[in-house]
Design a protein around this motif. Structure first.
Motif, PDB file in Angstrom:
ATOM      1  N   ARG A 167       5.535   0.495  -2.373  1.00  0.00           N
ATOM      2  CA  ARG A 167       6.375   0.752  -3.588  1.00  0.00           C
ATOM      3  C   ARG A 167       8.279   0.454  -4.077  1.00  0.00           C
ATOM      4  O   ARG A 167       8.748   0.933  -3.158  1.00  0.00           O
ATOM      5  CB  ARG A 167       5.727   2.447  -4.297  1.00  0.00           C
ATOM      6  CG  ARG A 167       4.197   2.264  -4.369  1.00  0.00           C
ATOM      7  CD  ARG A 167       3.308   1.200  -5.383  1.00  0.00           C
ATOM      8  NE  ARG A 167       1.431   1.226  -4.420  1.00  0.00           N
ATOM      9  CZ  ARG A 167       1.291   1.603  -5.100  1.00  0.00           C
ATOM     10  NH1 ARG A 167       1.607   2.471  -6.124  1.00  0.00           N
ATOM     11  NH2 ARG A 167      -0.212   2.065  -4.391  1.00  0.00           N
ATOM     12  N   ASP A 213       4.296  -1.950  -7.767  1.00  0.00           N
ATOM     13  CA  ASP A 213       3.550  -2.069  -6.535  1.00  0.00           C
ATOM     14  C   ASP A 213       3.448  -3.177  -5.911  1.00  0.00           C
ATOM     15  O   ASP A 213       3.561  -4.582  -5.920  1.00  0.00           O
ATOM     16  CB  ASP A 213       1.592  -2.069  -5.927  1.00  0.00           C
ATOM     17  CG  ASP A 213       1.287  -2.022  -5.750  1.00  0.00           C
ATOM     18  OD1 ASP A 213       1.418  -2.468  -3.911  1.00  0.00           O
ATOM     19  OD2 ASP A 213      -0.539  -1.716  -5.568  1.00  0.00           O
ATOM     20  N   LEU A 262       9.937  10.793 -10.358  1.00  0.00           N
ATOM     21  CA  LEU A 262      10.270   9.730  -9.968  1.00  0.00           C
ATOM     22  C   LEU A 262       9.638   8.743 -10.536  1.00  0.00           C
ATOM     23  O   LEU A 262       8.271   9.069 -11.171  1.00  0.00           O
ATOM     24  CB  LEU A 262       9.654   9.313  -8.577  1.00  0.00           C
ATOM     25  CG  LEU A 262      10.678   9.529  -6.841  1.00  0.00           C
ATOM     26  CD1 LEU A 262      10.326  10.049  -5.949  1.00  0.00           C
ATOM     27  CD2 LEU A 262      12.041   8.892  -7.092  1.00  0.00           C
ATOM     28  N   TYR A 263       9.898   7.412 -10.904  1.00  0.00           N
ATOM     29  CA  TYR A 263       8.964   5.983 -11.142  1.00  0.00           C
ATOM     30  C   TYR A 263       7.892   5.589  -9.752  1.00  0.00           C
ATOM     31  O   TYR A 263       9.421   4.698  -9.250  1.00  0.00           O
ATOM     32  CB  TYR A 263       9.584   5.187 -12.432  1.00  0.00           C
ATOM     33  CG  TYR A 263       9.877   6.105 -13.640  1.00  0.00           C
ATOM     34  CD1 TYR A 263       8.853   7.347 -14.498  1.00  0.00           C
ATOM     35  CD2 TYR A 263      11.403   5.950 -14.415  1.00  0.00           C
ATOM     36  CE1 TYR A 263       9.277   7.968 -15.445  1.00  0.00           C
ATOM     37  CE2 TYR A 263      11.564   6.395 -16.007  1.00  0.00           C
ATOM     38  CZ  TYR A 263      10.663   7.448 -15.814  1.00  0.00           C
ATOM     39  OH  TYR A 263      10.846   7.741 -17.255  1.00  0.00           O
ATOM     40  N   GLU A 264       6.866   4.346 -10.498  1.00  0.00           N
ATOM     41  CA  GLU A 264       6.448   4.166  -9.313  1.00  0.00           C
ATOM     42  C   GLU A 264       6.426   2.147 -10.182  1.00  0.00           C
ATOM     43  O   GLU A 264       5.042   2.162  -9.956  1.00  0.00           O
ATOM     44  CB  GLU A 264       5.202   4.294  -8.774  1.00  0.00           C
ATOM     45  CG  GLU A 264       5.789   5.175  -7.474  1.00  0.00           C
ATOM     46  CD  GLU A 264       4.345   6.235  -6.978  1.00  0.00           C
ATOM     47  OE1 GLU A 264       3.978   5.583  -7.161  1.00  0.00           O
ATOM     48  OE2 GLU A 264       4.017   7.590  -7.234  1.00  0.00           O
ATOM     49  N   PRO A 265       7.398   1.697 -10.604  1.00  0.00           N
ATOM     50  CA  PRO A 265       7.697   0.795 -11.763  1.00  0.00           C
ATOM     51  C   PRO A 265       6.377  -0.555 -10.487  1.00  0.00           C
ATOM     52  O   PRO A 265       5.483  -0.859 -11.182  1.00  0.00           O
ATOM     53  CB  PRO A 265       8.518  -0.042 -12.303  1.00  0.00           C
ATOM     54  CG  PRO A 265       9.403   0.677 -11.330  1.00  0.00           C
ATOM     55  CD  PRO A 265       8.542   2.021 -10.579  1.00  0.00           C
TER      56      PRO A 265
END
Lengths: 216, 392
Positions: free
Chosen positions: A185, A93, A88-91
């Motif tokens: 997120r 917030d 996963l990416y968490e680009p």
């Protein structure tokens, strides 16, 4: 460059969804249902023909995105910490649904004793927190009403989300140790990010712009 | 026997008739392909001393490698979770050549924990490695061989992801981070979590210009313009970073498929040292083949030679590919008789490539149930082939 490849977004149902919808509306994504609270549909078409929303449980959001059943997901950082975040990416917030993760218990509790009994639904996160300072604990997995555990002697402390602290206070408990801040997120599937790069970038930039204008 | 004992363990699968034959055809064709490029086949053992299976630094691999005790020596054995270190050992110790060495392999591996390679715990790993050449020509060759593999399997709409671990390593060295910090920061970068990254850099007192370069790294992914943007915002970076960018540009040049560049990407940080690549296809949320440079891999075996290679799960490739179904040869059923003339006929047919099943005396089952399209019948002219009809 095309920004119109189909995108599926998995959104956690409930409070998070209510907080998320205004944000999505500002970048032109609105579900095509009259009454969000009444609908029993699990897949929602939106005002953007190529975008659809999946309504699922918060804890399932990372799983759907990890395996590519959804391209994007919106869920709490607490869920992501517990999931581990593989693939996963968490680009972004999203700075909504903010709260904090705390160790909580009775005011006079010594949280440094060995074999501290910890009740939580956040098994991985609790383990990581106490492990980082070399403390052995006994974990008790619970699914709800954590506050009860110290009160009836099931556990010494709990690890749980604290928003206002009212539930803790009502039961004579207090926050003891701050673990981390939590907020919603935007997560993305790695493969989707690479294969639909222009589309993904377009929507992330749009959301980023809304977030920046709000914090400014 | 309760049914629990014959069910397969979680994540373990097997291939049944028809599909197994198809898989075997693919295996042969791919090994032929590798042979035609000069890659020599090696068959490392499924089990060897656990220490030898683990490259010194790869913790993830250590968790994936199941262990058992050798009753012969009392030492700890490991079931391989990856064949790459085994080929590195072979290159370093068994072959010890100075010229570039090209090796290929195919074999079952066992992963103690699911997670990699889409949940299966017993992938059929196929791959190739090129040892002894540090230049980009080796990376290009291996990448082309990976793409040829996917093409051979009939996998279409391949998207390529290119990265270079040297960029992150150079920035880590510039910032003077400890190896523990580097691994920690790597985790944050892998998630592209910009806010978490900012917090981490502040907490660990990473200051400009390193700070800005790490922050830029999470945004440096996308089409080929990424390289230009990188040259701009990593202007003041160490020379190694610029060399890496040049290599990336060279590797991507002339590729006729969608290419995505990602400068923060690294699949197994402890292992890889230079150019890395992975193939994705639409509808699959994970990479279908991957590879890259791991120059230090031989160090654990006492001889660090430049190395680059790729690998994939052959079962996953078969599932994704559109390889033509193997056109099975006609199956012929011979009666359960002992006649020298019949035996001769059967031998001749088998030698000509036909499948001949000789019936067993008093067996059950129709010719159709045994998959036969023809049968051998006795006539005045001797044994002749007749079609199997529904009536029989």
């Amino acid at each position: 460059m095309t920004y119109h490849q189909p995108i599926t977004i998995a959104v956690a149902k409930g409070r998070l969804l209510r907080n998320t919808l205004p944000l999505l509306a500002r970048i032109g994504i609105q579900p095509l249902v009259v009454d969000m609270d009444q609908t029993r549909k699990l897949i929602l078409e939106t005002s953007q023909a190529q975008i659809r929303l999946l309504l699922i449980r918060a804890t399932d959001v990372p799983t759907y995105v990890q395996w590519g059943a959804a391209d994007f997901g919106i869920t709490g950082k607490d869920t992501l910490l517990e999931h581990g975040g593989a693939n996963l990416y968490e680009p972004l917030d999203l700075q909504i649904a903010r709260c904090q993760l705390w160790v909580a218990g009775y005011p006079d509790t010594d949280t440094r004793i060995q074999r501290l009994r910890v009740a939580s639904k956040y098994i991985r996160t609790s383990q990581a927190f106490f492990q980082a300072r070399g403390q052995q604990i006994n974990l008790i997995k619970l699914y709800g009403s954590m506050e009860l555990a110290p009160m009836v002697g099931l556990a010494d402390v709990i690890v749980d989300l604290v928003e206002s602290g009212n539930t803790l206070q009502a039961n004579g408990l207090v926050p003891l140790e701050h673990i981390c801040d939590i907020s919603a997120r935007l997560i993305a599937n790695k493969a989707a990010w690479k294969m639909k790069q222009a589309t993904c970038r377009y929507w992330v930039d749009a959301l980023q712009a809304v977030l920046s204008s709000e914090s400014a | 026997m309760s049914h629990h004992s014959w069910l397969l363990p979680e994540g373990i699968d097997e291939i049944l008739p028809d599909q197994a034959w198809q898989l075997e055809q693919c295996r042969r064709e791919l090994l032929d392909l590798y042979a035609s490029w000069g890659y020599q086949l090696v068959i490392p053992p499924l089990i060897e001393y656990r220490d030898a299976l683990l490259t010194r630094t790869d913790q993830a691999l250590s968790l994936q490698t199941a262990a058992l005790t050798d009753h012969e020596s009392g030492r700890l054995l490991g079931v391989r979770a990856d064949i790459t270190p085994q080929t590195a050992r072979i290159d370093a110790h068994q072959l010890q050549r100075d010229a570039p060495t090209r090796l290929c392999y195919v074999g079952s591996v066992f992963q103690a924990r699911p997670g990699r390679l889409a949940g299966t715990r017993n992938p059929l790993q196929i791959g190739a490695e090129l040892y002894g050449y540090a230049g980009i020509a080796a990376d290009c060759e291996v990448l082309q061989l990976m793409l040829a593999t996917l093409q051979q399997m009939g996998i279409e709409q391949v998207h390529l992801d290119l990265g270079h671990v040297g960029i992150y390593r150079a920035l880590v060295a510039q910032a003077g981070l400890s190896s523990e910090q580097a691994a920690d920061l790597f985790g944050v970068l892998q998630r592209k979590a910009a806010t978490d990254l900012m917090r981490w850099l502040t907490e660990h007192h990473v200051v400009a210009p390193s700070r800005d370069m790490f922050l830029a790294l999470v945004t440096l992914n996308g089409a080929v313009d990424v390289l230009d943007r990188a040259r701009d915002c990593l202007r003041a970076a160490p020379p190694a970073v610029h060399a890496a960018l040049d290599e990336l540009a060279q590797l991507g040049e002339g590729l006729e498929l969608p290419v995505h560049y990602d400068l923060a990407e690294a699949r197994t940080y402890h292992y890889q040292t230079g150019l890395i690549f992975a193939a994705f296809v639409p509808g699959q949320g994970y990479e279908v083949a991957r590879g890259g440079r791991c120059d230090q891999i031989g160090a654990a075996f006492g001889r660090a030679r430049p190395a680059t290679g790729f690998s994939a799960d052959l079962k996953a490739l078969l599932f994704l590919g559109s390889m033509q179904k193997v056109s099975l040869v006609d199956t012929i059923l011979a009666p359960a008789e002992t006649d020298p003339e019949l035996e001769q006929q059967i031998a001749t047919l088998r030698a000509a490539g036909h499948i001949v099943i000789q019936a067993l005396p008093d067996q059950v089952g129709t010719p159709q149930e045994q998959g036969a399209q023809h049968k051998l019948s006795r006539t005045a002219r001797g044994w002749v082939l007749t079609p199997v009809t529904d009536m029989q």
